[in-house]
Design an enzyme around this catalytic site. Sequence first.
Site, PDB file in Angstrom:
ATOM      1  N   GLU A 177     -24.559  -7.714  -5.967  1.00 53.91           N
ATOM      2  CA  GLU A 177     -24.221  -6.329  -6.363  1.00 53.91           C
ATOM      3  C   GLU A 177     -25.447  -5.433  -6.233  1.00 53.91           C
ATOM      4  O   GLU A 177     -25.867  -4.770  -7.195  1.00 53.91           O
ATOM      5  CB  GLU A 177     -23.627  -6.292  -7.786  1.00 53.91           C
ATOM      6  CG  GLU A 177     -22.322  -7.076  -7.867  1.00 53.91           C
ATOM      7  CD  GLU A 177     -21.467  -6.827  -9.105  1.00 53.91           C
ATOM      8  OE1 GLU A 177     -21.936  -6.180 -10.060  1.00 53.91           O
ATOM      9  OE2 GLU A 177     -20.306  -7.295  -9.104  1.00 53.91           O
ATOM     10  N   GLU A 308     -16.737 -13.160  -6.572  1.00 55.85           N
ATOM     11  CA  GLU A 308     -16.392 -12.897  -7.979  1.00 55.85           C
ATOM     12  C   GLU A 308     -14.980 -12.340  -8.015  1.00 55.85           C
ATOM     13  O   GLU A 308     -14.713 -11.296  -7.411  1.00 55.85           O
ATOM     14  CB  GLU A 308     -17.375 -11.909  -8.621  1.00 55.85           C
ATOM     15  CG  GLU A 308     -18.737 -12.523  -8.869  1.00 55.85           C
ATOM     16  CD  GLU A 308     -19.697 -11.612  -9.633  1.00 55.85           C
ATOM     17  OE1 GLU A 308     -19.230 -10.775 -10.429  1.00 55.85           O
ATOM     18  OE2 GLU A 308     -20.908 -11.746  -9.403  1.00 55.85           O
TER      19      GLU A 308
END
Length: 514
Positions: A177, A308
Amino acid sequence: MTTTRGTAIVNLDIEGPTISRHLYGHFAEHLGNCIYGGFYVGEDSPIPNEGGIRLDVVQALRALNIPNLRWPGGCFADEYHWKDGIGPKESRPRMVNTHWGNVEENNHFGTHEFLALCELLGTEPYISGNVGSGTVQEMSEWVEYLTRDGDSPMVRLRRANGREEPWRVRFWGIGNETWGCGGNMRAEYYADLARQYATYCRDHGDNKLYRIASGASDNDFAWTERLMQQIGCFGCEATPKNFFQALSLHYYTMAGSWDAKGSATQFDTDDYYRTLAAARRIDRLIAGHSTVMDMYDPARTVGLVLDEWGTWWDVEPGTNPGFLFQQNTLRDALVAGVHFDIFHKHAERLFMANIAQTVNVLQAMILTDGEQLVLTPTYHVFEMNKDHQDATSLPVHLRLAAGGSHTLPDGKELETLSVSASTKDGTLLVSLSNLDAGEAAEVTLDLRGGTVGTATARLLAADRIQTFNSPEAPDAVAPRPYDEGLRTDAGRPGAVTVTLPPHSFVTVRAPLAG
Ligand code: AHR
């Protein structure tokens, strides 16, 4: 409301792509009680362990054949410095886990412990390296420490810490991220950094890294497009142009918004349907990111890695908000079932997916409390579906005669039937979810292009969509044989009709004949 009735046409002789086993991957972050208390209790714990790793957790997960385990984060990965997690435990430096509860991390679970866990589980490690606050040298040395043989500074350090042989580590994440907790970067900046880091993450000997660039969240197709433009020449034969083998994607399912996600157990039927509609969005997201990737990599040499995914609810009342501990109901199981059907459909581009997270965090397989351990409804979907791993996907066409959809408060329609099928080792496996909260579904499997022997079925269901497992009721949601839910009709050879109770998940298995 009408009972859903329909036909699922499955062509046994039209083979789709192989379903990568890595679509059933896992994720363990230094977050709340995932590592400490969940996977790792320390050698002095009264809980049976090997080198501090809980053996009850290992045993439960071995039954899932988990193909890979991602570690150490998540957001934590970008503040993790691996050299703090090697050597004698008492002298390992401590740090503050600023992302997750501001708690002190003693680094007792580090590289050697993680690789020992992977060996106990029989799973491939997937390590996420630190781009946000690390250095190129640090990441390069980690790869050397783990995977190099012969003699070198990092090899000598590894041996001094008790490990002679290198490990095999294929999956390597270059940051996490990076548009957010991993450094708040712009895509252009990260693309250059990613190329730089990837350059120094070398293939040592025959350990070939599968480098995964930190990709987009949700529907940020622009991020995917910039990375595809800038990070490599996909399909090029030679390094250094082939920097990456995959891009990641993250997507979480919730009934509400990031500010009010909703309760894991206290929800009504509208919340339930909103959740399933949110889960079904992953289909459009994978299709969208794949389309962008196709423009730059039409030969599909680079994988999409959804490292994820899962439900994200408000934390359980009274628990640390930074620990992301949530209960897991039949609703979560159906979210998992729907995701897997969609993953199977996109098996050509989607190479890996990792549920967030395996133990005690978000949509977990296992919840622990001291020595107690509970298997969640989601665990059972992973177990019932495990034979789709490495199987050949089969196209499924649904034809509805009645029902099959639910109108959401915003007027949109949610399809309430979800099906996927595959074959492996001479056996057909069909997974079916009936998402309708109140009505049963009757689905005829019209098996064409081949014949099958006697079918058997298993059912995962409960009276209420809110039902969950607990130490007091560990099997409130657990699979059971369900052959009484199957019907063959003498007038329709090659057809098996399955009755799905409301809000249920069913697997049907049959040997392929001839
Ligand atoms: O899984 C929990 C967190 O969600 C991860 O650390 C992060 O990558 C994502 O935002």
